[in-house]
Scaffold this active site. Structure first.
Site, PDB file in Angstrom:
ATOM      1  N   VAL A 612       0.920  -1.143  -0.124  1.00 49.66           N
ATOM      2  CA  VAL A 612       0.552  -0.345  -0.295  1.00 49.66           C
ATOM      3  C   VAL A 612       0.166   1.118  -0.206  1.00 49.66           C
ATOM      4  O   VAL A 612       1.736   0.940   0.730  1.00 49.66           O
ATOM      5  CB  VAL A 612      -1.066  -0.371   1.012  1.00 49.66           C
ATOM      6  CG1 VAL A 612      -2.348   0.702   1.281  1.00 49.66           C
ATOM      7  CG2 VAL A 612      -2.046  -1.478   1.254  1.00 49.66           C
ATOM      8  N   ASP A 723     -15.751  -7.858   9.777  1.00 45.89           N
ATOM      9  CA  ASP A 723     -13.966  -7.804  10.557  1.00 45.89           C
ATOM     10  C   ASP A 723     -13.329  -7.110  10.825  1.00 45.89           C
ATOM     11  O   ASP A 723     -12.782  -6.110  10.672  1.00 45.89           O
ATOM     12  CB  ASP A 723     -12.934  -8.447   9.192  1.00 45.89           C
ATOM     13  CG  ASP A 723     -11.473  -8.743   9.851  1.00 45.89           C
ATOM     14  OD1 ASP A 723     -11.284  -8.644  10.676  1.00 45.89           O
ATOM     15  OD2 ASP A 723     -10.888  -8.211   9.156  1.00 45.89           O
TER      16      ASP A 723
HETATM   17  P1  AMP Z   1      -5.046  -2.897   4.180  1.00 46.13           P
HETATM   18  O1  AMP Z   1      -5.128  -4.152   3.288  1.00 46.13           O
HETATM   19  O2  AMP Z   1      -6.834  -1.922   4.085  1.00 46.13           O
HETATM   20  O3  AMP Z   1      -5.380  -3.197   5.694  1.00 46.13           O
HETATM   21  O4  AMP Z   1      -4.500  -1.574   4.534  1.00 46.13           O
HETATM   22  C1  AMP Z   1      -2.092  -1.893   5.200  1.00 46.13           C
HETATM   23  C2  AMP Z   1      -2.159  -1.110   6.045  1.00 46.13           C
HETATM   24  O5  AMP Z   1      -1.999   0.421   4.645  1.00 46.13           O
HETATM   25  C3  AMP Z   1      -3.578  -0.283   6.837  1.00 46.13           C
HETATM   26  O6  AMP Z   1      -2.890  -1.172   7.926  1.00 46.13           O
HETATM   27  C4  AMP Z   1      -2.427   0.674   7.058  1.00 46.13           C
HETATM   28  O7  AMP Z   1      -1.555   1.009   7.777  1.00 46.13           O
HETATM   29  C5  AMP Z   1      -2.342   1.290   5.362  1.00 46.13           C
HETATM   30  N1  AMP Z   1      -3.328   1.851   4.722  1.00 46.13           N
HETATM   31  C6  AMP Z   1      -3.981   1.297   3.764  1.00 46.13           C
HETATM   32  N2  AMP Z   1      -5.227   1.927   3.363  1.00 46.13           N
HETATM   33  C7  AMP Z   1      -4.745   3.696   3.775  1.00 46.13           C
HETATM   34  C8  AMP Z   1      -5.138   4.838   3.443  1.00 46.13           C
HETATM   35  N3  AMP Z   1      -6.391   4.814   2.782  1.00 46.13           N
HETATM   36  N4  AMP Z   1      -4.481   5.236   4.017  1.00 46.13           N
HETATM   37  C9  AMP Z   1      -3.825   5.281   4.968  1.00 46.13           C
HETATM   38  N5  AMP Z   1      -2.851   4.450   5.188  1.00 46.13           N
HETATM   39  C10 AMP Z   1      -3.534   3.068   4.707  1.00 46.13           C
END
Ligand code: AMP
Length: 961
Positions: A612, A723
């Site tokens: 990400v 979740d």
């Molecule tokens: P996820 O796969 O959605 O769980 O994203 C993994 C990590 O990326 C999250 O735990 C956040 O730390 C970061 N992340 C995901 N989406 C965002 C966002 N829209 N803005 C900032 N950080 C994000």
């Protein structure tokens, strides 16, 4: 006065009289004794009943008398250069001798001779210097004995000793006593300086002797103390005063510790002063009295003065709208009830703009006059406010000690210095519709527009209710159509040709209630064959219609027959799985972005499918802004690609302040991406862990409210998240919380908390409701259970639910009706809500709308957050606090601190000398504070852990509900 030698009454006569000290030796040519002096050891005389023993001489009838009597060697104290010789003697009246007294004398001479050694009996007259001729004051007659006492000074002595000698030149006399002495000034203490015993007088011919002294214990002087000793043995002219040091006062020539409750800050001979108000009563010897807890001295306050408390909050904070149209109001308040004993009270005003529960600083948009801080007056003029927005004004009272008090000093029972008021500029009524007109018409449509009375500032968006019906007076049952419109124009189609319609338009307040003033008009569609030339196609004009409600109402009166507005129905979530081709779902719900419009800047996280990134989206027609970019790793399968993009097709269906917003997707290129709004503060669990104990309950509840609002929106759309956990909530700069993580496979694949259950699915056990674990009954009610766990995570600042219990232990505990205990400092009402979310019977759990309105209520009356739920430290920090990870007691302070996540204080403990767990157990709250643990949350965590360590008997069962 110190006697060197004395000759007084003694049973053994003159010679033996002074044998104790100095022998008198006779010299001369006398036959009967060496120098014609006679020792009357037997010829005693009686004077007033006392026996006198004397050396006598009485050769009055003979010529040329020269009789000598000499003392033994008299040793001299080195500093005694001046000695006194006191003689007692008798001289016989020459007239009392008849005839034979021609050569008779009535005086004798005193001589002295210095020597460095005792020369024994050798005697040479030439060595003696005459000191004085001694004449009697009273002479003795035949019948009456008169004793004379004369004192002479022998000065300028410098050798080790001396002799005295008496020369008789023809008197009839008796020497009764010789006393030799010198004078001293006695050891003394003057003005707190001690001076030693000193021989009187200076050196040769000096009248005064200068003597240096030493200040008494705990006294000092700028100039070393001196004094002079006179020849008469008197102290005169002391110079250089000694004064008691800080913490001591002069009592009886000594410096004594200030008594407890008293202090002395400076070197002086003043008495110790009583400690001023609001200071601590220290033990004896205080130089200063430190401020009592919660009281302070400003840097300019004298350190010897009283301490002052922080001012209490300004009172009676009110907002008065002064010029609604200009967006102006006046805030005024009364001075704090308690000024903390100071007169330098000033105020600052903070403005925050709130939408829902999310607040942000008003910034420069809003003007505060004369200023926002340093206000001496109790009012401020606020302008440039926007109507209908909630503004929260916090007025804080400051004094000279405010800044000082905020520098890490602990707050205990200190009252808050702030008053808060939330207000908004509300138009009491929506704008008034003044006229309606027909813009276009056709056989089946009418285009209308209307005007509203102008006013400043215009409400941001006004909605209108347009109601219409056929103008048919004869019908009993009338069909009304109600449109809620966001614009002041509309095109209505599907009308009957050549028919008159009655229209009524009314502006709505932001809350949706209709304004009092409405306007009614009548317009007719064209009749066939009479079409207007400029008619546009149906639907050609932009009509922002939120909802159309068709109502069938029985009404007799045609003119007064419009129904009240109805609640707006919501969309339902569409499962992308229902699409045969998932790409269609993406096409429908997400907008495509060209990859050249997306710039990746930095990796911010790792998802199941790939990294990400934080980046920038710069697409034509859109405002450039920060975005999060989820990428799909190379080498993916088509199934994985679809799963990855399914999150976008779900997210794209939502539009809510508390749901992460989808900006778009990249699907038409090799590297698929999902682009969402960027949340500066990342995942909520980490955000809270980093601020453990630092955020007030009010703010935490505000965050929960945001999450609940997002969840309400999802549940209204019949979407079940499955979740919901703090790790799946993102936080932006304004501390708004948004629900994220919508992938279809996320629970199965993405979440590291997911655990395979016996039914084969992967479930985040500690967040999941029992029915969902047991038989996969995932509903909004199971989301409510998870929401309860999120509430707990929030209040416990990201603590792991059920700590390090295993999933198995958690499930067992839940089945046995155990529930998580209240986190530290958790408002009672919030914990009660958690417990409701965790009811076994899911139908009894509150629903998200209930949760939102309850949290809303709590936020509106912050008083309701004051009651704190019982907190049992033994269970809340149960496992780490009572023993090491293997169950044995902690082996070191650092092991213990690590277990309660307070390792950052390791050095503080070491520096304070607290190096064993035994020492830790002895610590009191004040000790923890003193070693530098300042944050209240940390202080409590450590204190509670120590409490827990002391009582190791607690078990998990304590938190049974
Ligand atoms: P996820 O796969 O959605 O769980 O994203 C993994 C990590 O990326 C999250 O735990 C956040 O730390 C970061 N992340 C995901 N989406 C965002 C966002 N829209 N803005 C900032 N950080 C994000």
């Amino acid at each position: 006065m110190v006697a060197i030698a004395s000759v007084v009454e003694n049973t053994c006569g003159f010679k033996s009289l002074i044998s104790e000290l100095y022998h008198i030796v006779f010299f001369g040519k006398c036959r009967c004794s060496e120098l014609n002096w006679l020792s009357f050891s037997h010829g005693e005389k009686i004077l007033n009943g006392s026996q006198l023993y004397t050396y006598t001489v009485c050769n009055v009838g003979e010529h040329e008398q020269d009789n000598w009597l000499r003392t033994t060697f008299i040793q001299r104290r080195p500093s005694a250069s001046r000695v006194f010789v006191e003689l007692q003697f008798i001289v016989r009246d020459c007239n009392s001798f008849d005839g034979s007294s021609l050569t008779c004398k009535e005086t004798f001479n005193l001589f002295s001779s210095e020597s460095d050694a005792d020369i024994g009996t050798s005697f040479r007259k030439g060595q003696f210097k005459k000191v004085a001729t001694i004449a009697p004051d009273e002479i003795t007659s035949r019948n009456e004995l008169r004793i004379n006492t004369e004192t002479r000074v022998v000065e300028s002595l410098s050798r080790k000793g001396f002799y005295l000698a008496f020369q008789d030149i023809g008197a009839c006399m008796a020497l009764l006593s010789v006393r030799v002495y010198y004078k001293t000034c006695p050891a003394t203490v003057k003005s707190l300086a001690a001076f030693p015993e000193t021989v009187a007088g200076g050196g040769v011919n000096q009248a005064l002797r200068e003597v240096a002294g030493a200040c008494a214990k705990n006294a000092v002087s700028e100039e070393s103390p001196r004094i002079y000793c006179t020849m008469d043995g008197e102290w005169v002219v002391p110079v250089g005063q000694c004064q008691c040091m800080p913490g001591y006062e002069a009592v009886n020539d000594t410096c004594r510790d200030c008594q407890p409750g008293f202090f002395k800050a400076f070197v002086s001979n003043d008495a110790c002063e009583l400690c001023p108000v609001n200071t601590k009563q220290l033990s004896s010897g205080a130089l200063l009295c430190l401020c009592a807890e919660d009281f302070y001295r400003a840097p300019d306050d004298p350190t010897t003065g009283p301490c002052s408390g922080l001012p209490s909050a300004p009172r009676e904070l009110v907002a008065t709208t002064t010029q609604l149209a200009a967006g102006k109001l006046q805030l005024s308040w009364s001075p704090p009830e308690d000024t903390g004993g100071r007169s330098d009270i000033s105020y600052s005003v903070e403005c925050r703009r709130c939408e829902g529960t999310a607040c942000q600083p008003c910034g420069e948009k809003v003007r505060l006059e004369p200023a926002s801080s340093g206000l001496m007056d109790t009012r401020v003029e606020v302008s440039e406010l926007e109507p209908h927005l909630n503004y929260t004004f916090t007025v804080e009272a400051h004094s000279g000690v405010s800044l000082f008090a905020s520098q890490g000093a602990p707050r205990s029972n200190r009252p808050p210095s702030t008053s808060t008021l939330t207000t908004a500029l509300h138009y009491t009524d929506p704008p008034k519709v003044t006229s309606m007109r027909l813009d276009e018409r056709s056989l089946t449509s009418l285009s209308l527009s209307w005007a509203v009375a102008p006013r400043r500032p215009m409400p941001q968006s006004t909605r209108y209710k347009l109601t219409y019906r056929k103008k048919d007076d004869n019908l009993d049952v009338t069909t009304y159509t109600v449109l809620i419109l966001e614009k002041s124009s509309v095109q209505i189609s599907d009308l009957s040709p050549g028919t008159a319609y009655l229209f009524r338009v009314q502006a709505l307040s932001p809350e949706g209630s209709p304004g009092g003033s409405s306007i009614e008009d009548e317009f007719e569609t064209l009749t066939e064959g009479k079409e207007d030339g400029h008619i546009s196609a149906v639907g050609g004009a932009a009509m922002l219609m939120i909802v159309v409600v068709v109502l069938l109402i029985r009404k007799r009166s045609a003119t007064n027959s419009f129904p009240p507005p109805q609640p707006l129905p919501l969309k339902t979530y569409v499962d992308p799985h229902t699409y045969e081709d998932p790409n269609m779902a993406i096409l429908k719900f997400a907008s495509e972005i060209h990859p050249s419009h997306v710039t990746k800047q930095k990796v911010i996280g790792a998802g199941e499918f790939g990294e990400v990134y934080r980046g920038i989206l710069k697409a034509p027609g859109r405002k450039e802004g920060a975005v999060a970019i989820k990428t799909l790793k190379p080498g993916y399968s088509e199934k994985q690609r679809q799963d990855f993009l399914s999150e976008a097709s779900i997210m794209g269906q939502f539009s809510h302040q508390n749901i992460i917003r989808l900006e778009g997707v990249v699907t038409k290129f090799k590297h698929a991406m999902i682009v969402t709004e960027y949340m500066e503060n990342g995942a909520l669990d980490k955000y809270l862990k980093d601020r453990d104990g630092e955020m007030p309950s009010f703010q935490l509840v505000g965050m929960m409210h945001g999450i609940a609002a997002g969840m309400k929106y999802l549940s209204d759309m019949s979407y079940v998240h499955r979740d919901l956990a703090a790790r799946n909530i993102l936080v932006n700069n304004n501390l708004e919380c948004k629900v994220s993580d919508f992938g279809l496979s996320r629970v199965l694949e993405d979440d590291p908390e997911g655990t395979y259950t016996t039914s084969g699915g992967k479930i985040p056990i500690r967040w999941t409701a029992p029915e969902a674990i047991a038989y996969r009954k995932f509903t909004s009610a199971s989301d409510v259970w998870s929401f309860g766990i999120v509430m707990w995570e929030v209040m416990a600042f990201g603590e792991r639910p059920y700590w390090d219990m295993s999933n198995c232990e958690v499930m067992k505990a839940i089945n046995e009706a155990f529930r998580l205990p209240a986190p530290m400092d958790c408002p009672s009402a919030v914990y009660q809500l958690m417990l409701q979310c965790w009811l076994q019977d899911r139908s009894k759990r509150p629903r998200f709308p209930d949760i939102v309105s309850l949290l809303d209520k709590l936020l509106r009356s912050p008083e309701s957050l004051k009651a704190i739920a019982d907190f049992d430290p033994r269970v809340s920090i149960r496992l780490p606090s009572t023993s090491g990870s293997d169950g044995s007691p902690f082996r070191s302070v650092s092991e213990w601190l690590e277990s309660i996540k307070m390792s950052q204080y390791s050095e503080n403990f070491t520096c304070a000398g607290v190096v064993t767990m035994d020492q830790v157990l002895q610590m009191k709250n004040v000790d923890i504070k003193n070693i530098g643990v300042r944050l209240p949350g940390h202080l409590k965590r450590i204190a509670y852990s120590i409490l827990g360590l002391k009582d190791q008997t607690s078990t998990l069962s304590v938190f049974a509900v």
